[in-house]
Design an enzyme around this catalytic site. Structure first.
Site, PDB file in Angstrom:
ATOM      1  N   LYS A   1      87.831   9.090  19.882  1.00  0.00           N
ATOM      2  CA  LYS A   1      87.779   8.993  21.342  1.00  0.00           C
ATOM      3  C   LYS A   1      86.805   7.879  21.708  1.00  0.00           C
ATOM      4  O   LYS A   1      85.742   7.755  21.085  1.00  0.00           O
ATOM      5  CB  LYS A   1      87.307  10.336  21.908  1.00  0.00           C
ATOM      6  CG  LYS A   1      87.255  10.392  23.432  1.00  0.00           C
ATOM      7  CD  LYS A   1      86.845  11.787  23.908  1.00  0.00           C
ATOM      8  CE  LYS A   1      86.858  11.893  25.425  1.00  0.00           C
ATOM      9  NZ  LYS A   1      86.466  13.246  25.894  1.00  0.00           N
TER      10      LYS A   1
ATOM     11  N   SER B   1      89.505  15.366  29.263  1.00  0.00           N
ATOM     12  CA  SER B   1      89.422  13.928  29.196  1.00  0.00           C
ATOM     13  C   SER B   1      89.881  13.339  27.858  1.00  0.00           C
ATOM     14  O   SER B   1      90.143  12.144  27.785  1.00  0.00           O
ATOM     15  CB  SER B   1      87.972  13.500  29.463  1.00  0.00           C
ATOM     16  OG  SER B   1      87.121  13.993  28.448  1.00  0.00           O
TER      17      SER B   1
ATOM     18  N   SER C   1      87.378  19.442  27.695  1.00  0.00           N
ATOM     19  CA  SER C   1      88.099  18.209  27.351  1.00  0.00           C
ATOM     20  C   SER C   1      88.646  18.107  25.936  1.00  0.00           C
ATOM     21  O   SER C   1      89.365  17.162  25.631  1.00  0.00           O
ATOM     22  CB  SER C   1      87.204  17.007  27.607  1.00  0.00           C
ATOM     23  OG  SER C   1      87.240  16.687  28.965  1.00  0.00           O
TER      24      SER C   1
HETATM   25  N1  GLN Z   1      87.619  18.373  33.424  1.00  0.00           N
HETATM   26  C1  GLN Z   1      86.206  18.504  33.342  1.00  0.00           C
HETATM   27  C2  GLN Z   1      85.550  17.406  34.128  1.00  0.00           C
HETATM   28  O1  GLN Z   1      86.232  16.680  34.753  1.00  0.00           O
HETATM   29  C3  GLN Z   1      85.760  18.501  31.907  1.00  0.00           C
HETATM   30  C4  GLN Z   1      85.657  17.164  31.332  1.00  0.00           C
HETATM   31  C5  GLN Z   1      85.119  17.192  29.923  1.00  0.00           C
HETATM   32  O2  GLN Z   1      85.091  18.230  29.278  1.00  0.00           O
HETATM   33  N2  GLN Z   1      84.640  16.047  29.474  1.00  0.00           N
HETATM   34  O3  GLN Z   1      84.368  17.277  34.155  1.00  0.00           O
END
Ligand code: GLN
Length: 491
Positions: free
Chosen positions: A74, A149, A173
């Site tokens: 990532k 994400s 995420s």
């Molecule tokens: N969807 C969550 C956010 O927008 C989690 C994102 C994540 O885990 N990096 O913050």
């Protein structure tokens, strides 16, 4: 070749039926021909040089189980060779002078880096649509989001562009994109995997973890990932329980007597009928495998959304203050003075969602609101963690439920509605706030003409350091079912 698991590929590499160079080339060719926008940075020469080194280790007999296996990272993990952008214009051309600890560990194990994966900008999002480099397409249905994400990671694995990927999970995420793309992912206990070189979003929540097609593969990857790192101030030490361990050791334990907690709040209003059906069918399968289901309550589930969306932006506003046009990354080309340079650099370099979070975070931390928002949120965070501890003490060994309330939605459907995105995190946020390990495994598909191809994920949550147990449970399910072996059409 690309339908093989890591475990199978490892056997082929060690018996010299294939070479890492062949395998790496095969994946690089697939990446070059793919339409998913999953990869942001690829460097064929660098990858092939690593493959060659892996082949040398395999030839001389100094190879481990992951030597020669390709992996993609990532683009939140910094890498010396490949650009590291966090999918932000702010870091568009940034090349790190060092590798993240996780990248180093996989490199030491002999894994070959295939490149860097698209994600939401600074890991903020649930659909991968916040990337400065365009959204990722879900391999199961190119009209659907891959989740976020870590959307690039999940899509790359589902499309067989890589057998393994890293992800990071701050509020879901790893788990949610794994669910949306029908693959397997695990977010370890907070502090088990080093955050050094992971571009920071919300430091008290961020945690790296592996994504692959099977629980067994995730176990093999996690074996290399965990461990104390003195360069990460919140890394857990072996004395605190973070010793390296063999996560494959319990994979074959039977599930007789396992008590599965099923929280009422995870099956209420808002849960789509097709997701509920697939999740309940998975729970029935666990009963067949010898487990018992215990219904109980996690009463503060709904509070996890406001609490998370105070704490995460607060930490983000502080972490992202370093992107000021002075030290590294983007700088606006024209400006009057220093103040103007800061303003324009940040206005031009950060996307909308990142700016929104910086503003929310700055607001909740300012004098006068700090006690009302930030301190309150911290107190509720503790209560949320306490609810989990009470559950593990009184009711169950693990907790199961959906990963997300729906299957993947259409690209564009929620991109102008941040709150709709936030609400979709309801089942993953509390685990993150509590620092617990959580996992997602594929358990079916949505119903109806449109959703019939979109995968459903089951979430398995354990107590601190219960990763081996989660992997055991997931592996037993995958031995009895074949959802994890399904591939999108044309793959
Ligand atoms: N969807 C969550 C956010 O927008 C989690 C994102 C994540 O885990 N990096 O913050």
């Amino acid at each position: 070749m690309h339908n093989k698991t890591i475990k199978e590929l490892s056997t082929l590499l060690h018996s010299k039926q294939i070479s890492s160079t062949e395998l790496t080339r095969h994946y690089l060719d697939r990446i070059a021909a793919s339409q998913h926008n999953a990869f942001l940075h690829v460097d064929v020469d660098l990858s092939l040089a690593q493959a060659k080194a892996a082949d040398a280790r395999l030839a001389e007999g100094s190879a481990g189980p992951l030597t020669g296996i390709p992996i993609a990272h990532k683009d939140i993990f910094v890498t010396k060779g490949w650009r590291s952008t966090a999918a932000s214009k702010m870091l568009g051309n940034y090349v790190s002078p060092f590798d993240a600890t996780v990248v180093t560990k996989f490199g030491d194990a002999g894994m070959v880096t295939l490149g860097k994966l698209n994600c939401d900008e600074f890991a903020m999002g649930s659909s991968n649509e916040n990337s400065a480099f365009g959204s990722v397409k879900n391999p199961w249905d190119l009209l659907a989001v891959p989740g976020g994400s870590s959307g690039g990671s999940a899509a790359a694995i589902a499309a067989r562009l890589a057998p393994a990927a890293t992800g990071t999970d701050t509020g879901g995420s790893i788990r949610q994109p794994a669910a949306f793309c029908g693959i397997t992912g695990i977010k370890p206990t907070y502090g088990r995997v080093s955050r050094f070189g992971m571009i920071a979003f919300a430091s008290s929540l961020d945690q790296g973890g592996p994504m692959a097609r099977t629980a067994e593969d995730c176990a093999l990857l996690l074996n290399e990932m965990v461990g104390f790192d003195e360069r990460d101030s919140t890394s857990l030490t072996p004395e605190q329980g973070n010793a390296r361990e063999d996560f494959t050791r319990d994979l074959n334990q039977p599930l007789n007597g396992l008590r599965i907690g099923v929280p009422k709040e995870y099956f209420g209003e808002g849960l789509a009928a097709d997701v509920e059906q697939a999740v309940r069918a998975a729970l029935d399968q666990f009963v067949k495998l010898g487990a018992t289901l215990v219904e109980f309550s996690l009463p503060k589930t709904s509070l996890s959304i406001p609490v998370y969306y105070i704490i995460a932006p607060a930490e983000a506003s502080s972490n992202l203050s370093r992107f000021d046009g002075v030290r590294y990354g983007y700088r606006t080309p024209e400006y009057k003075d220093l103040q103007d340079m800061y303003k324009k650099t940040r206005a031009e370099g950060f996307g909308k969602e990142v700016q929104r979070r910086i503003m929310v975070g700055t607001y909740v931390l300012c004098h006068g609101y700090y006690d009302a928002y930030y301190v309150q949120a911290q107190k509720i965070r503790r209560l949320i963690a306490d609810d989990f501890q009470a559950a593990f003490k009184d009711h169950c060994d693990v907790i199961m439920g959906p990963v997300a309330p729906t299957v993947a939605w259409d690209l564009g459907a929620k991109s102008d509605d941040p709150v709709a995105n936030y609400l979709a995190d309801i089942f993953t946020l509390s685990t993150s706030l509590a620092g617990l390990p959580g996992m997602s495994i594929p358990v079916g598909f949505g119903a109806g003409e449109k959703n019939a191809k979109r995968p459903v994920g089951l979430q398995i949550i354990g107590n601190y350091f219960a990763e081996a147990k989660l992997l055991n449970i997931a592996h037993q399910y995958q031995q009895a079912t074949d959802w994890h072996t399904r591939a999108p059409e044309g793959v």
